[in-house]
Design a protein around this motif. Sequence first.
Motif, short mmCIF file in Angstrom:
data_model
loop_
_atom_site.label_atom_id
_atom_site.label_comp_id
_atom_site.label_asym_id
_atom_site.label_seq_id
_atom_site.Cartn_x
_atom_site.Cartn_y
_atom_site.Cartn_z
N ALA A 295 0.82 -1.21 0.00
CA ALA A 295 0.00 0.00 0.00
C ALA A 295 0.86 1.26 0.00
O ALA A 295 0.59 2.22 -0.74
N ARG A 296 1.92 1.27 0.81
CA ARG A 296 2.82 2.43 0.82
C ARG A 296 3.50 2.62 -0.52
O ARG A 296 3.63 3.75 -1.02
N ALA A 297 3.93 1.51 -1.13
CA ALA A 297 4.56 1.62 -2.44
C ALA A 297 3.58 2.15 -3.48
O ALA A 297 3.95 2.96 -4.34
N LEU A 302 7.11 4.72 -0.19
CA LEU A 302 8.11 3.75 0.27
C LEU A 302 9.44 4.04 -0.39
O LEU A 302 9.56 4.03 -1.61
N GLU A 303 10.46 4.31 0.41
CA GLU A 303 11.76 4.67 -0.13
C GLU A 303 12.47 3.45 -0.69
O GLU A 303 12.48 2.38 -0.07
N ALA A 311 11.17 6.92 -4.68
CA ALA A 311 10.11 5.99 -4.28
C ALA A 311 10.28 4.63 -4.96
O ALA A 311 10.65 4.55 -6.13
N LEU A 312 9.99 3.59 -4.21
CA LEU A 312 10.01 2.22 -4.72
C LEU A 312 8.61 1.87 -5.18
O LEU A 312 7.65 1.97 -4.42
N SER A 313 8.47 1.45 -6.43
CA SER A 313 7.15 1.12 -6.97
C SER A 313 6.68 -0.23 -6.46
O SER A 313 7.48 -1.07 -6.02
N SER A 314 5.37 -0.46 -6.54
CA SER A 314 4.83 -1.76 -6.15
C SER A 314 5.41 -2.90 -6.99
O SER A 314 5.79 -3.95 -6.44
N PRO A 315 5.48 -2.74 -8.34
CA PRO A 315 6.08 -3.82 -9.13
C PRO A 315 7.53 -4.11 -8.73
O PRO A 315 7.94 -5.28 -8.70
N ALA A 337 14.87 -7.61 4.90
CA ALA A 337 14.56 -6.52 3.97
C ALA A 337 13.17 -5.95 4.24
O ALA A 337 12.97 -4.72 4.25
N ILE A 338 12.20 -6.82 4.49
CA ILE A 338 10.84 -6.37 4.76
C ILE A 338 10.80 -5.58 6.08
O ILE A 338 10.16 -4.52 6.18
N ALA A 339 11.50 -6.08 7.10
CA ALA A 339 11.53 -5.38 8.38
C ALA A 339 12.16 -4.00 8.23
O ALA A 339 11.68 -3.02 8.82
N GLY A 340 13.22 -3.92 7.44
CA GLY A 340 13.86 -2.63 7.21
C GLY A 340 12.94 -1.66 6.50
O GLY A 340 12.86 -0.47 6.86
N LEU A 341 12.26 -2.13 5.47
CA LEU A 341 11.33 -1.27 4.75
C LEU A 341 10.17 -0.85 5.64
O LEU A 341 9.72 0.31 5.60
N ASP A 342 9.67 -1.76 6.46
CA ASP A 342 8.55 -1.45 7.34
C ASP A 342 8.92 -0.37 8.35
O ASP A 342 8.08 0.46 8.73
N GLY A 343 10.17 -0.38 8.79
CA GLY A 343 10.61 0.61 9.77
C GLY A 343 11.12 1.90 9.17
O GLY A 343 11.52 2.81 9.90
N SER A 344 11.10 2.00 7.85
CA SER A 344 11.65 3.20 7.20
C SER A 344 10.67 4.37 7.31
O SER A 344 9.46 4.19 7.42
N LYS A 345 11.22 5.56 7.25
CA LYS A 345 10.42 6.78 7.32
C LYS A 345 9.66 6.98 6.01
O LYS A 345 10.25 6.89 4.94
N PRO A 346 8.36 7.23 6.08
CA PRO A 346 7.59 7.41 4.83
C PRO A 346 8.08 8.62 4.04
O PRO A 346 8.42 9.66 4.62
N LEU A 347 8.14 8.45 2.73
CA LEU A 347 8.43 9.57 1.85
C LEU A 347 7.16 10.38 1.63
O LEU A 347 6.05 9.85 1.73
N PRO A 348 7.29 11.67 1.31
CA PRO A 348 6.11 12.39 0.83
C PRO A 348 5.61 11.70 -0.44
O PRO A 348 6.41 11.28 -1.27
N ALA A 349 4.31 11.54 -0.56
CA ALA A 349 3.74 10.83 -1.72
C ALA A 349 4.27 11.43 -3.01
O ALA A 349 4.25 12.64 -3.21
N SER A 350 4.81 10.56 -3.88
CA SER A 350 5.39 11.03 -5.14
C SER A 350 5.24 9.95 -6.19
O SER A 350 5.09 8.77 -5.85
N PRO A 351 5.31 10.32 -7.48
CA PRO A 351 5.20 9.31 -8.53
C PRO A 351 6.38 8.35 -8.49
O PRO A 351 7.50 8.73 -8.11
N THR A 352 6.14 7.11 -8.85
CA THR A 352 7.22 6.13 -8.96
C THR A 352 7.56 5.92 -10.43
O THR A 352 6.73 6.13 -11.31
N SER A 353 8.81 5.54 -10.68
CA SER A 353 9.25 5.35 -12.06
C SER A 353 8.72 4.03 -12.59
O SER A 353 8.36 3.12 -11.84
N ILE A 354 8.68 3.91 -13.91
CA ILE A 354 8.27 2.68 -14.57
C ILE A 354 9.46 1.73 -14.61
O ILE A 354 10.53 2.09 -15.12
N ALA A 355 9.29 0.55 -14.06
CA ALA A 355 10.39 -0.41 -14.04
C ALA A 355 10.76 -0.83 -15.45
O ALA A 355 9.91 -0.99 -16.32
#
Length: 496
Positions: A295-297, A302-303, A311-315, A337-355
């Motif tokens: 959801a954050r991605a 999600l950084e 931002a890290l995209s969902s894909p 890796a999941i624990a680290g991402l879960d504990g990371s500070k949220p980024l201001p909502a921004s567009p993610t790049s196309i993988a």
Amino acid sequence: MSPTRGRSALPRIAARGTAMVAGAAVAVVTGLAAAPAVQASPPASEILRWAPCGDPAKPGAECAALSVPVDWAHPDGPRLDLAVARRKATDPGARVASMVFGPGGPGDSGVERVVSGIGRFSPEVRRRFDVVSFDPRGVGGSNPVTCSGDLLAQRPSPQLRSQADFDATMAYNRRLRADCRARTGPVFDHLDTAQTVRDLDALRAALGERKLTFHGSSYGTLLGAQYAETYPRRVRAMVLESVMDHSVATTRDFLRSEAATAQDSFEEFVKWCAGAQDCALHGRDVRAVWQGLLARAGRGELEDPAKPGTALSSPDLVNKIAFRKFYQADHAGLAAAIAGLDGSKPLPASPTSIAQLPSATPLFCSDWHLPVRDYEEYASLVAMMNTAAPDLPHLLPIQMTTACLGAPTANPQHRLDAHAAPPILVSSALHDPATGYPWAVSVARQLGRSGVLLTYEGHGHGSVTRGPCMEDAVNAYLTDLAVPPRGTSCPAVPRT
């Protein structure tokens, strides 16, 4: 493999005996024109002129170029040079033969694998065989597919939300195919595995081997299986590891099977974490934590740990973070890796790049006919995948299918017919995230009496060096042609 941006020079088609084409394949979204039936047999007179590969930091590998026709249906037409590399058997007195490794991907460089080292094979295999590989046509040093960097950057979002998006993707794919064809040259229309089968037989002949010893991994299993189908009496031994099933006929069946095997790996991860005290998420609701990250991605909050501040995209969360750990059977690493991402500070909502897609999408499009009629059917396929893999949306196979929309397919799916071949060892992990165990069972059955299934009762993409049971079975087969008893299964080795 990183994409080449803005490259406009037309790669030349090499004349016989000239140096191999250099350069990296680029990330492309395209497909191939249908080719005539390929009938020609490779000449046995081609000579490989070996020389050190030129990387002093990685000594021991030798490189050469193999001249082959651009189109095997017209062997007297234009030619290209395939980049080839080998490492000689470490015990020349015990040498059995050359063993050709069929690289995966599609788009992996076999030359790079050999030059960088061949640790994926057991010491016994390295002792007894010259290990040889090559860059398949359109890849790496073998006339790589080249496209406009500016046009690649204009790729529409792979997540289609309307018929207008569907139509725009079809139009973009047509423009990109035309651009890549113009920049790549004649080989662009002859990149399919049926052509590469003839390249492989030409390599066998140039190596001076009466029969082929082959190890194919992942996408390389498609090459091995179709070689056995085309030249069954020229096979000495063949290992197909993490197997592609090219008999999966429909788009829906292909995507359903890919989603199911991916979700199986996620379920195995959740189960492991519940029972492992050293899991970084032990005692927590792993699925809830993961869904929170998705959801954050999706909101662009999600950084990306590899690109601070972006931002890290969902894909990318699914395909680059989770899937890479599934490939390695690295459950502890994924939990951390999941624990680290879960504990990371949220980024201001921004567009993610196309993988970016894998570097050899056109090879995939040339081998897989995966039509989608319109947006309504596309949305139905996405819904089906989300039902089969509720924890892993945006899987790469649906993106590849979108990338191939409108592309003709030179080598479409069919059931294998290689019953005249000798025993072929089909190796698979029970929990492979990309090429599911049911595919291995299916391919072994299609091979009939020639198919011998070797099961690894563990996880990950790749199995032949997972513990002494697997290694001993593969070593005995390759060196002495000793086939393991049908139904042989090897226990999982402790994993992280």
